[in-house]
Write a protein that holds these residues in place. Structure first.
Motif, PDB file in Angstrom:
ATOM      1  N   ASP A   1       0.828  -1.199   0.000  1.00 13.92           N
ATOM      2  CA  ASP A   1       0.000   0.000   0.000  1.00 13.92           C
ATOM      3  C   ASP A   1       0.865   1.253   0.000  1.00 13.92           C
ATOM      4  OD1 ASP A   1      -2.709   0.926   0.124  1.00 13.92           O
ATOM      5  OD2 ASP A   1      -2.186   1.736   2.105  1.00 13.92           O
TER       6      ASP A   1
ATOM      7  N   ARG B   1       2.365   1.563  -3.384  1.00 12.49           N
ATOM      8  CA  ARG B   1       1.347   2.043  -4.333  1.00 12.49           C
ATOM      9  C   ARG B   1       1.171   3.545  -4.212  1.00 12.49           C
ATOM     10  NH1 ARG B   1      -1.675  -1.764  -6.927  1.00 12.49           N
ATOM     11  NH2 ARG B   1      -1.761  -3.809  -5.958  1.00 12.49           N
TER      12      ARG B   1
ATOM     13  N   ILE C   1       3.844   5.235  -5.901  1.00 10.65           N
ATOM     14  CA  ILE C   1       3.634   5.228  -7.361  1.00 10.65           C
ATOM     15  C   ILE C   1       2.556   6.253  -7.744  1.00 10.65           C
ATOM     16  CG2 ILE C   1       2.665   3.829  -9.227  1.00 10.65           C
ATOM     17  CD1 ILE C   1       4.232   1.457  -8.107  1.00 10.65           C
ATOM     18  N   GLN C   2       1.504   6.308  -6.912  1.00 13.13           N
ATOM     19  CA  GLN C   2       0.443   7.288  -7.185  1.00 13.13           C
ATOM     20  C   GLN C   2       1.006   8.702  -7.218  1.00 13.13           C
ATOM     21  OE1 GLN C   2      -2.619   6.776  -4.235  1.00 13.13           O
ATOM     22  NE2 GLN C   2      -3.248   4.768  -5.046  1.00 13.13           N
TER      23      GLN C   2
ATOM     24  N   LEU D   1       3.038   9.136 -10.352  1.00 14.05           N
ATOM     25  CA  LEU D   1       2.194   9.319 -11.544  1.00 14.05           C
ATOM     26  C   LEU D   1       1.459  10.655 -11.507  1.00 14.05           C
ATOM     27  CD1 LEU D   1       0.757   5.742 -12.084  1.00 14.05           C
ATOM     28  CD2 LEU D   1       2.362   6.958 -13.539  1.00 14.05           C
ATOM     29  N   HIS D   2       1.158  11.113 -10.291  1.00 24.78           N
ATOM     30  CA  HIS D   2       0.520  12.422 -10.175  1.00 24.78           C
ATOM     31  C   HIS D   2       1.481  13.510 -10.646  1.00 24.78           C
ATOM     32  CE1 HIS D   2      -1.979  15.597  -8.549  1.00 24.78           C
ATOM     33  NE2 HIS D   2      -0.893  16.083  -7.914  1.00 24.78           N
TER      34      HIS D   2
ATOM     35  N   TRP E   1       2.493  12.242 -14.838  1.00 29.55           N
ATOM     36  CA  TRP E   1       1.454  11.453 -15.521  1.00 29.55           C
ATOM     37  C   TRP E   1       1.762  11.215 -16.994  1.00 29.55           C
ATOM     38  CZ3 TRP E   1      -0.390  14.443 -19.405  1.00 29.55           C
ATOM     39  CH2 TRP E   1      -0.288  15.822 -19.225  1.00 29.55           C
TER      40      TRP E   1
ATOM     41  N   ALA F   1       4.384  10.060 -18.098  1.00 32.65           N
ATOM     42  CA  ALA F   1       5.419   9.014 -18.194  1.00 32.65           C
ATOM     43  C   ALA F   1       5.257   8.121 -19.439  1.00 32.65           C
ATOM     44  CB  ALA F   1       5.411   8.174 -16.924  1.00 32.65           C
ATOM     45  N   PRO F   2       4.020   7.806 -19.828  1.00 30.03           N
ATOM     46  CA  PRO F   2       3.894   6.908 -21.002  1.00 30.03           C
ATOM     47  C   PRO F   2       4.542   7.454 -22.283  1.00 30.03           C
ATOM     48  CG  PRO F   2       1.841   6.966 -19.786  1.00 30.03           C
ATOM     49  CD  PRO F   2       2.718   8.006 -19.188  1.00 30.03           C
TER      50      PRO F   2
ATOM     51  N   ALA G   1      10.983   7.294 -14.477  1.00 28.14           N
ATOM     52  CA  ALA G   1      10.526   5.987 -14.957  1.00 28.14           C
ATOM     53  C   ALA G   1      11.182   4.856 -14.172  1.00 28.14           C
ATOM     54  CB  ALA G   1      10.862   5.843 -16.434  1.00 28.14           C
TER      55      ALA G   1
ATOM     56  N   ARG H   1       9.368   1.991 -12.011  1.00 26.25           N
ATOM     57  CA  ARG H   1       9.670   0.565 -12.248  1.00 26.25           C
ATOM     58  C   ARG H   1      10.143  -0.115 -10.955  1.00 26.25           C
ATOM     59  NH1 ARG H   1       9.875  -0.839 -17.658  1.00 26.25           N
ATOM     60  NH2 ARG H   1      10.368   0.865 -19.089  1.00 26.25           N
TER      61      ARG H   1
ATOM     62  N   GLU I   1       7.334  -0.672  -8.523  1.00 22.42           N
ATOM     63  CA  GLU I   1       6.433  -1.745  -8.926  1.00 22.42           C
ATOM     64  C   GLU I   1       7.119  -3.115  -8.785  1.00 22.42           C
ATOM     65  OE1 GLU I   1       5.051  -2.029 -12.918  1.00 22.42           O
ATOM     66  OE2 GLU I   1       3.145  -2.891 -12.292  1.00 22.42           O
ATOM     67  N   ARG I   2       8.447  -3.099  -9.057  1.00 19.01           N
ATOM     68  CA  ARG I   2       9.190  -4.348  -8.886  1.00 19.01           C
ATOM     69  C   ARG I   2       9.111  -4.819  -7.411  1.00 19.01           C
ATOM     70  NH1 ARG I   2      14.222  -2.743 -10.202  1.00 19.01           N
ATOM     71  NH2 ARG I   2      13.646  -2.546 -12.399  1.00 19.01           N
TER      72      ARG I   2
ATOM     73  N   ILE J   1       6.772  -4.101  -5.343  1.00 20.92           N
ATOM     74  CA  ILE J   1       5.397  -4.573  -5.107  1.00 20.92           C
ATOM     75  C   ILE J   1       5.246  -5.984  -5.639  1.00 20.92           C
ATOM     76  CG2 ILE J   1       2.988  -4.236  -5.798  1.00 20.92           C
ATOM     77  CD1 ILE J   1       3.543  -1.201  -5.731  1.00 20.92           C
ATOM     78  N   ARG J   2       5.811  -6.205  -6.820  1.00 21.67           N
ATOM     79  CA  ARG J   2       5.680  -7.520  -7.455  1.00 21.67           C
ATOM     80  C   ARG J   2       6.362  -8.611  -6.603  1.00 21.67           C
ATOM     81  NH1 ARG J   2       3.636  -9.682 -12.149  1.00 21.67           N
ATOM     82  NH2 ARG J   2       2.451  -7.756 -12.042  1.00 21.67           N
TER      83      ARG J   2
ATOM     84  N   ASP K   1      -5.760  12.027 -12.345  1.00 16.31           N
ATOM     85  CA  ASP K   1      -4.478  11.418 -12.702  1.00 16.31           C
ATOM     86  C   ASP K   1      -4.685  10.309 -13.727  1.00 16.31           C
ATOM     87  OD1 ASP K   1      -2.960  13.054 -11.127  1.00 16.31           O
ATOM     88  OD2 ASP K   1      -2.799  11.663  -9.425  1.00 16.31           O
TER      89      ASP K   1
ATOM     90  N   LEU L   1       2.877   1.480 -19.106  1.00 15.92           N
ATOM     91  CA  LEU L   1       3.139   2.917 -19.191  1.00 15.92           C
ATOM     92  C   LEU L   1       4.499   3.223 -19.823  1.00 15.92           C
ATOM     93  CD1 LEU L   1       1.834   4.210 -15.714  1.00 15.92           C
ATOM     94  CD2 LEU L   1       0.585   3.896 -17.845  1.00 15.92           C
TER      95      LEU L   1
END
Lengths: 656, 144
Positions: free
Chosen positions: A276, A279, A282-283, A286-287, A290, A292-293, A394, A398, A401-402, A404-405, B49, B133
């Motif tokens: 959590d 996450r 990450i939120q 991304l905020h 955003w 990033a893509p 980025a 990553r 998330e890694r 988290i994974r 977002d 992403l």
């Protein structure tokens, strides 16, 4: 005696008397040595000599003058007497010192006393002498009647001297013995009272000790009770603990599985929390990024834009160079000079130059066409792209998330394990196990608490025992206490005895006074020729008063009467005395008329007391009483003048 | 939902031919994607977002309006001032789609619908968010 006062050489007088003849008569003229003989007896007994005015005479002056002149420095008096069946031999010698001029400058006196041939130590001699005849009462037994003032105090009432005389008289009468008994009893009472106070204090201390012992015993008992209760409780709790442990051991596998499940669930929860958190990170990422893509595309575009900008710049540079070269070629064509070496251009070269100019103009025209995209638009593009650069963002995403994974990868396995545990624990009452575990933990706590109580009570018990040991030792060391009844009885007995003795002393004093008064009155009446006096009255201080027939106190002025009174008292005391002593009367008739003298002699004759009378040769005994009197005289001595007026001798004149 | 999100159920936003939108909306499907990504996957803090990221994904994937899946009525709309307070969203759209320069926010609606749909599908398909992403690491690393 040897070389004593007027007696030169050795003189001996035998004072022993025969039964029925208790009198020793010593006659002598005035100043021949009667009083010297009297002084010799006193000096030998007490080491003191008095002159006619009752002043002390220094020892060195008691040595006979002629003997001294002859070079003899020593004189001596020896007295042999008996008392209470004991025989005494008292010897007092004096060695006179001479100064350079041959005068008497001092003396050394030595005294020896043998009792029944046993030598008495020098320091004990006075005590022995005073036991026979105390110096304080000697005035009534060694009576120098020439010094009448000694006895005049008897007729005074309250003078200090009278009190001393009273004390001496009471000594004679034996009252002090009673008083001493009374005083001894009083001392006993006082000691008893002190002892009682001490005992009371001891009793109080002991009672206090007993109270303390009782308190400590109570404390000890209480601590012991608490200790035993706690010990019992401890045993019970340990037993219960063991039971619980045993129960838990039997289901140890299940317990282990439950523990494992608990651990896994906790791990899961922790992982979920971590996930959590990740996450959320990450939120946030991304905020903030955003876009990033498109980061890859942004990078490509940035590169493309950079390349295009570089090409545009290169083209611009090249165009400038070409324009410069064109200008140069055109100039050389006009000047006909080589632009580089400044040589004249040959014709062929001119043509080549013209051709080159044409080529350059074509190239310049071509290069001057507008760039698409324009340099401005590229700059604008670059600025816009810079808004979306995201250095390393980025990688952060990553990485998060890694993580988290990774956490999530473990979760299925764990969930599976939890599931398997749940299956294995089917049918097991987890609540019961949990309850048992809680109970065991509670027991652990209770055992700990009881342990504290046991330690505390054990300490109290030890302290109480230690204190009790000390108190018991003190109690045993304390003196044995007496009961209140015992103490009261002791006190009562002692007090009663003291009262009895007080009463006895008072009565005895009164009785003795009456006896002395009676005897003195009888003697006075016997000695006197007057019938006007009724009696001799003795007051509290043994003052003597004459009371006439009318009962009035008679204030006499006569020295003779005073002497008669003194003789009456002396003889009354001698008669009433607690012990029988010999009487030495020096010049008893000095102030008496013949009648009184005869009466005294009659009285002495009929009394059995040993009496030594030192009388003047001139004092003739009346012919009426002489024959009878002489029968009672054991020996008669005569003091005579020697070859020298300073010398006297004493010789036996007549012996019965 | 956030306070700047307005409920506009069954409201069809009029298309203006001259001016760009000041409020943007999502279809029911798009909204469902947002809810899923925010509430279930919890990759996004809020719908804004998710919306912006959806736009970025669509641009990254070079999607066109023709790629828009069939959508039903708009349900939710965001204020442009809340959605793009610094104008960065607009700049991004223009950068990658200069032809949309006139109405970038209007375009953002279909871009977001497409992007959100891609994210949802790929996540549901088991892809990592970072892969969706940012592309795969190897691919990313090998990209010149």
């Amino acid at each position: 005696m040897t070389d004593f006062m007027p007696y030169i050489g050795t003189q001996e007088v035998d004072f022993s008397v025969s039964p029925g003849a208790p009198i020793i008569l010593i006659e002598g003229e005035n100043n021949r040595g009667k009083s010297s003989l009297f002084t010799a007896i006193r000096w030998c007994l007490y080491g003191r000599a008095l002159d006619r005015s009752s002043k002390a005479v220094q020892d060195q002056f008691l040595l006979n003058d002629n003997a001294y002149d002859l070079g003899r420095d020593n004189f001596e008096v020896q007295l042999s007497f008996s008392n209470d069946d004991d025989n005494y031999l008292l010897t007092r010698t004096c060695s006179v010192k001479r100064d350079a001029k041959g005068k008497r400058s001092g003396s050394t006196v030595r005294t020896f006393l043998h009792r029944n041939r046993d030598a008495i130590s020098t320091e004990d001699i006075p005590r022995y002498i005073n036991e026979v005849l105390d110096e304080s009462i000697s005035m009534f037994f060694l009576a120098d009647m020439e010094i009448l003032k000694n006895y005049e105090t008897l007729v005074e009432d309250d003078s200090k001297a009278a009190v001393e005389v009273k004390s001496a008289i009471e000594d004679i009468l034996g009252i002090p013995s009673l008083i001493s008994v009374r005083d001894a009893l009083k001392e006993i009472v006082d000691d008893t009272y002190k002892e009682i106070q001490k005992k009371k204090k001891e009793n109080s201390e002991k009672s206090e000790l007993e109270q303390k012992i009782a308190e400590q015993t109570s404390k000890k008992s209480n601590a012991k009770s608490q200790y035993e209760t706690a010990s019992a409780s401890m045993a019970e709790k340990k037993r219960e603990h063991e039971e619980l442990t045993s129960k838990l051991a039997k289901i140890a596998d299940a317990t282990e599985l439950i523990e494992r499940e608990k651990t896994l669930i906790e791990k899961n929860e922790n992982d979920l929390k971590s996930i959590d958190k990740l996450r959320k990170e990450i939120q946030v990422a991304l905020h903030e990024s955003w876009w990033a893509p498109v980061s890859t595309q942004v990078e490509l575009k940035e590169k493309q834009t950079r390349d295009q900008t570089k090409l545009a710049s290169q083209r611009h540079q090249s165009l400038s160079e070409k324009k410069f070269k064109l200008t140069s070629l055109e100039n050389s064509l006009v000047t006909n000079k080589c632009s580089e070496c400044q040589q004249d251009l040959p014709i062929a070269s001119r043509e080549e130059t013209k051709s080159a100019i044409e080529d350059l103009r074509s190239e310049i025209i071509e290069m001057s066409k507008p760039l698409i995209p324009s340099l401005e638009s590229l700059v604008d593009e670059s600025r816009r792209l810079s808004l979306f650069s995201m250095p390393r963002k980025a990688e952060v995403i990553r990485s998060l998330e890694r993580q988290i994974r990774i956490l999530q990868n473990d979760a299925p396995k764990r969930r599976q394990e939890i599931k398997e545990i749940s299956i294995a624990l089917q049918g097991v009452n987890k609540d019961e196990i949990k309850n048992l575990e809680i109970q065991r933990q509670n027991k652990d706590r209770e055992i700990g608490m009881v342990g504290v109580i046991i330690r505390s009570e054990s300490t109290k018990l030890a302290n109480a025992e230690k204190e009790l040991t000390v108190l018991n030792r003190k109690y045993l060391d304390a003196p044995k206490s007496a009961g209140d009844m015992e103490i009261s009885t002791e006190m009562a007995i002692a007090s009663s005895l003291q009262e009895i003795m007080e009463d006895t002393v008072a009565r005895f004093r009164i009785e003795m006074k009456k006896t002395v008064e009676k005897n003195a009155t009888e003697i006075f009446a016997f000695l006197g020729s007057e019938n006007v006096f009724k009696k001799l009255q003795i007051n509290e201080n043994y003052g003597l008063r004459l009371v006439d027939n009318k009962g009035q106190v008679f204030d006499h002025k006569s020295a003779g009467t005073a002497q008669v009174i003194a003789i009456s008292l002396i003889l009354a005391l001698a008669k009433s005395a607690a012990r029988s002593n010999a009487l030495v009367l020096d010049t008893p008739f000095a102030r008496l008329d013949e009648t009184h003298r005869d009466n005294v002699l009659k009285l002495l004759s009929r009394d059995s007391k040993q009496s030594i009378l030192l009388i003047q040769s001139a004092e003739k005994i009346s012919k009426e009483i002489e024959p009878e009197f002489r029968k009672h005289v054991s020996r008669t001595y005569k003091i005579s003048m020697g070859a020298d007026p300073k010398e006297s001798t004493i010789a036996l004149k007549k012996q019965v | 939902m956030e306070d700047f999100e307005l409920e506009l159920d069954e409201v069809v936003i009029a298309d203006d031919v001259t001016t760009d939108k000041t409020q943007v909306g999502l279809s029911l499907e798009g909204n469902d994607h947002v809810a899923n990504l925010v509430d279930n996957y919890r990759w996004f803090k809020d719908g804004l977002d998710a919306y912006r990221t959806g736009v970025a994904v669509a641009l990254a994937r070079n999607k066109s309006e023709v790629d828009l899946p069939p959508v039903t009525n708009k349900k939710t709309k965001y204020s442009v001032s809340s959605l793009d307070p610094d104008g960065r969203l607009r700049e991004l759209i223009i950068t990658f789609r200069p032809e949309l320069e006139q109405k970038p926010y209007s375009a953002s609606e279909w871009l977001a619908e497409i992007g959100l749909s891609i994210i949802r599908e790929e996540l549901d398909g088991g892809k990592l968010l970072s892969e969706i992403l940012l592309g795969s690491e190897i691919t990313n690393a090998d990209t010149p």
